[in-house]
Design a protein around this motif. Sequence first.
Motif, short mmCIF file in Angstrom:
data_model
loop_
_atom_site.label_atom_id
_atom_site.label_comp_id
_atom_site.label_asym_id
_atom_site.label_seq_id
_atom_site.Cartn_x
_atom_site.Cartn_y
_atom_site.Cartn_z
N CYS A 172 0.83 -1.20 0.00
CA CYS A 172 0.00 0.00 0.00
C CYS A 172 0.87 1.26 0.00
O CYS A 172 0.61 2.23 -0.72
CB CYS A 172 -0.93 -0.01 1.21
N PHE A 173 1.94 1.22 0.80
CA PHE A 173 2.84 2.36 0.90
C PHE A 173 3.52 2.62 -0.44
O PHE A 173 3.67 3.78 -0.87
CB PHE A 173 3.87 2.09 2.00
N ASP A 174 3.96 1.57 -1.11
CA ASP A 174 4.60 1.71 -2.42
C ASP A 174 3.64 2.33 -3.44
O ASP A 174 4.04 3.15 -4.28
CB ASP A 174 5.08 0.35 -2.93
N TYR A 175 2.37 1.94 -3.35
CA TYR A 175 1.37 2.48 -4.29
C TYR A 175 1.26 3.99 -4.14
O TYR A 175 1.30 4.74 -5.13
CB TYR A 175 0.02 1.81 -4.06
N PHE A 176 1.09 4.46 -2.89
CA PHE A 176 0.93 5.90 -2.68
C PHE A 176 2.22 6.65 -2.97
O PHE A 176 2.18 7.80 -3.41
CB PHE A 176 0.45 6.16 -1.25
N PHE A 177 3.37 6.03 -2.70
CA PHE A 177 4.64 6.65 -3.06
C PHE A 177 4.67 6.92 -4.56
O PHE A 177 5.08 8.00 -5.02
CB PHE A 177 5.81 5.75 -2.65
N GLY A 178 4.25 5.92 -5.35
CA GLY A 178 4.23 6.08 -6.80
C GLY A 178 3.26 7.15 -7.24
O GLY A 178 3.54 7.92 -8.17
N VAL A 179 2.08 7.21 -6.59
CA VAL A 179 1.08 8.21 -6.94
C VAL A 179 1.61 9.62 -6.65
O VAL A 179 1.49 10.53 -7.48
CB VAL A 179 -0.23 7.96 -6.17
N PHE A 180 2.20 9.80 -5.46
CA PHE A 180 2.73 11.12 -5.11
C PHE A 180 3.84 11.54 -6.07
O PHE A 180 3.93 12.71 -6.45
CB PHE A 180 3.27 11.11 -3.67
N LYS A 181 4.68 10.59 -6.44
CA LYS A 181 5.78 10.92 -7.35
C LYS A 181 5.27 11.36 -8.71
O LYS A 181 5.80 12.28 -9.34
CB LYS A 181 6.73 9.71 -7.49
N ARG A 182 4.18 10.73 -9.19
CA ARG A 182 3.60 11.12 -10.47
C ARG A 182 2.88 12.47 -10.38
O ARG A 182 2.76 13.18 -11.38
CB ARG A 182 2.64 10.05 -10.98
N MET A 183 2.38 12.80 -9.20
CA MET A 183 1.71 14.09 -9.01
C MET A 183 2.68 15.25 -9.03
O MET A 183 2.33 16.37 -9.44
CB MET A 183 0.94 14.09 -7.68
N LEU A 184 3.90 15.02 -8.56
CA LEU A 184 4.90 16.09 -8.46
C LEU A 184 5.47 16.40 -9.84
O LEU A 184 5.33 15.61 -10.77
CB LEU A 184 6.00 15.66 -7.50
N PRO A 185 6.15 17.54 -9.98
CA PRO A 185 6.81 17.85 -11.25
C PRO A 185 7.81 16.75 -11.63
O PRO A 185 8.32 16.02 -10.77
CB PRO A 185 7.53 19.17 -10.95
N ASN A 186 8.08 16.66 -12.91
CA ASN A 186 8.92 15.57 -13.42
C ASN A 186 10.33 15.58 -12.84
O ASN A 186 10.97 14.53 -12.74
CB ASN A 186 8.99 15.64 -14.95
#
Length: 302
Positions: A172-186
């Motif tokens: 679950c933690f990995d999923y949200f980490f990936g989501v946050f990273k995609r939300m941030l600037p490249n």
Amino acid sequence: MADKDARSSKATDGEGSRNGEMDKQWIHNPNRCADEYLDGINQFIDFAIANNCVRNGMMETYTTWNHHGEQIQYVSSSDTTRVVDTVDFVMDPNDQIMNIINDVFPTASSNTIVEVEDDIPLTMDSESLKKYEKLLKSAEQKLYPSCEGFSMLTAIVELMHGKPKFRMLNQCFDYFFGVFKRMLPNDNCLPKDHKSEKKVLSGLELGYEKIHACKNNYILFYKENKALDKCPVCNELRFKMTSQNRRTKIPQKVMCYLPLKPRLQRFYMSMHTASDMRWHKDRQVDDDVMRHPADGEVLERV
């Protein structure tokens, strides 16, 4: 309203009583919407108000009604301060991270030798210096170039704080980490998953030792038992049965041992806890009065 009045009158007219006592069979009724159950509640409330609240008064210390449904607001010890002289004081997260780093590496920023005890100086070796420089770089690196509120290390620590608080699984933690990273600037520097962020925080960890254990908890495969492949008590195998082509062996059970010495050293090294750790020596009053466990004779023998 009419139904409520009817139930109230029924509860007080004596029909639910036996030999002058309240009928409490309604408590065992699984249907909490039944008239019998609701009548019993009304009768109980009337009884409690008349015989307790009015006659005896309320307990003055019972201000949080946790026994009657009100939720208790717990305050963590880490959120409290020793002296409350200011109101609504919030430390900047980046300053908090720097305080943590300075607590872990007290000799790095000052280039001085810190004495944990009277005759035990603490110095920084080359390996510790590398960890310090790596953490310092992460603390000074912005989460993304135009970010003003978070450094890479601050963001990781904030996210990691929520993992045990809300009991998040690694997946679950990995999923949200990936989501946050995609939300941030490249051009952000947030790690992609839990494994990557643990590498960044490795310099702050105190570490632990994994020790294989018997499946039935009889022994630890440690010291004299380290070379054994099965438990001498119950004959259970040390490792799980896996494919013969698998190179790594998977133990049946693992115990994580947390070494005590480095954790005590951390308490002495931190400017926030060092004074408390030395209280028994620096500020304890020796007047033959027992006011603290440190005043007892037993503690002197430890």
